[in-house]
Enzyme design. Structure first.
Site, mmCIF file in Angstrom:
data_model
loop_
_atom_site.group_PDB
_atom_site.id
_atom_site.type_symbol
_atom_site.label_atom_id
_atom_site.label_comp_id
_atom_site.label_asym_id
_atom_site.label_seq_id
_atom_site.Cartn_x
_atom_site.Cartn_y
_atom_site.Cartn_z
ATOM 1 N N ASP A 1 0.816 -1.219 0.000
ATOM 2 C CA ASP A 1 0.000 0.000 0.000
ATOM 3 C C ASP A 1 0.846 1.264 0.000
ATOM 4 O O ASP A 1 0.320 2.363 -0.042
ATOM 5 C CB ASP A 1 -0.929 -0.014 1.221
ATOM 6 C CG ASP A 1 -1.990 1.081 1.166
ATOM 7 O OD1 ASP A 1 -2.490 1.374 0.067
ATOM 8 O OD2 ASP A 1 -2.317 1.647 2.229
ATOM 9 N N SER B 1 -6.903 5.827 -0.025
ATOM 10 C CA SER B 1 -7.114 4.586 -0.775
ATOM 11 C C SER B 1 -8.596 4.240 -0.782
ATOM 12 O O SER B 1 -9.269 4.349 0.247
ATOM 13 C CB SER B 1 -6.327 3.438 -0.134
ATOM 14 O OG SER B 1 -4.944 3.719 -0.095
ATOM 15 N N GLN C 1 -4.578 -0.613 -7.416
ATOM 16 C CA GLN C 1 -5.258 0.212 -6.427
ATOM 17 C C GLN C 1 -5.851 1.440 -7.093
ATOM 18 O O GLN C 1 -5.237 2.035 -7.985
ATOM 19 C CB GLN C 1 -4.301 0.668 -5.326
ATOM 20 C CG GLN C 1 -4.971 1.471 -4.220
ATOM 21 C CD GLN C 1 -3.986 1.951 -3.172
ATOM 22 O OE1 GLN C 1 -3.451 3.050 -3.268
ATOM 23 N NE2 GLN C 1 -3.741 1.124 -2.159
#
Length: 295
Positions: free
Chosen positions: A211, A235, A285
């Site tokens: 991440d 996110s 993502q």
């Protein structure tokens, strides 16, 4: 003693953070390190949720091969996170788990993970990008000495904070200018301390670091970064595929590109390679990237 074999307080904190407390069969409790963040780091929630999911798997040779997650509310680092695991299926070769993370009686995150028995099959992979080796790039101490004294306070604070993951970017232009750049980057990453040789735990650490830096790549083309305080950045979803067993005893190359930004969202793809060029994971993502509302 090599750096990765030497104890590191930040790495110890990460391992403790991933070691969830089991309240009962499929209910776990996780805590967040108190490091001054206003919200929980998304990689922490992904890693903790993956630990919760795999702790309900009884077959020893069954490991995660993919996860798909959504962030629905910001996490509060001042209170524990409850992880409730739903057993969707236990098949002959695959198992499926759904995990919901809860704070203040509301879901903040949910994830579906697919776990598979190890088996043989066809093999191929794309080639790793040709980039300088991490030893040929400035380390964090050198970066701080050369650049951080003149860097804006948010960037300086980010680089000076102790972290369990060391980052060594191949290019530094994004950190030092407002130029609009190609939305792609390569970053060498490694843990700053040893990780036990437990494959499920290593997968959770890899999920944690997956991440990092992704949203920043989607902002390269716009001459800004996630450290720009005029932006609202978060996110939204995160997907990851584990192609081969994680390897965390050396540097990994995290190669990223952002194919699109539109509608207040930026999309980034990532590929994680070992130093020798083995592709161990792929990541995708989409995140919120938009200007904050002004009065």
């Amino acid at each position: 003693m090599s750096r990765q074999n030497a104890p590191n307080p930040a790495m110890d904190v990460l391992l403790q953070t991933l070691d969830l407390e089991r309240l009962e069969g499929r209910l776990f409790r996780g805590r967040s390190p108190q490091v001054g963040w206003q919200r929980v780091f998304g990689g922490q929630v992904i890693g903790q949720a993956l630990v919760a999911a795999t702790r309900t798997i009884t077959q020893e040779q069954r490991y995660v091969h993919s996860l798909h997650a959504y962030f629905v509310r910001p996490g509060d680092p001042s209170v524990p996170i409850l992880y409730e695991v739903e057993i969707i299926r236990d098949g002959g070769s695959f198992a499926t788990r759904r995990v919901v993370a809860i704070q203040h009686d509301k879901p903040i995150f949910f994830m579906t993970a697919s776990i598979q028995d190890d088996e043989d099959g066809f093999e191929h992979q794309v080639a790793m990008p040709d980039v300088p080796q991490p030893e040929d790039l400035p380390g964090e101490a050198e970066l701080k000495a050369r650049f951080m004294q003149e860097a804006p306070p948010p960037i300086r604070a980010y680089w000076e904070r102790p972290r369990p993951i060391e980052l060594r970017p191949v290019a530094l232009a994004h950190y030092l200018s407002n130029d609009k750049l190609e939305p792609r980057q390569n970053i060498w990453v490694r843990t700053t301390g040893p990780v036990p040789a437990e494959r499920r735990l290593q997968a959770a650490v890899l999920a944690y670091l997956s991440d990092m830096t992704l949203l920043d790549t989607s902002l390269f083309a716009h001459g800004t970064s996630v450290l720009d305080r005029s932006l609202q950045v978060a996110s939204l979803d995160h997907a990851m595929w584990f192609h081969r067993p994680p390897v965390l005893d050396d540097w990994l190359l995290y190669s990223q590109d952002s194919p699109s930004a539109f509608g207040g969202r930026g999309m980034t793809r990532g590929a994680i390679f070992t130093r020798s060029g083995t592709l161990i994971a792929s990541v995708a993502q989409e995140g919120l990237i938009r200007k904050k509302a002004t009065d």
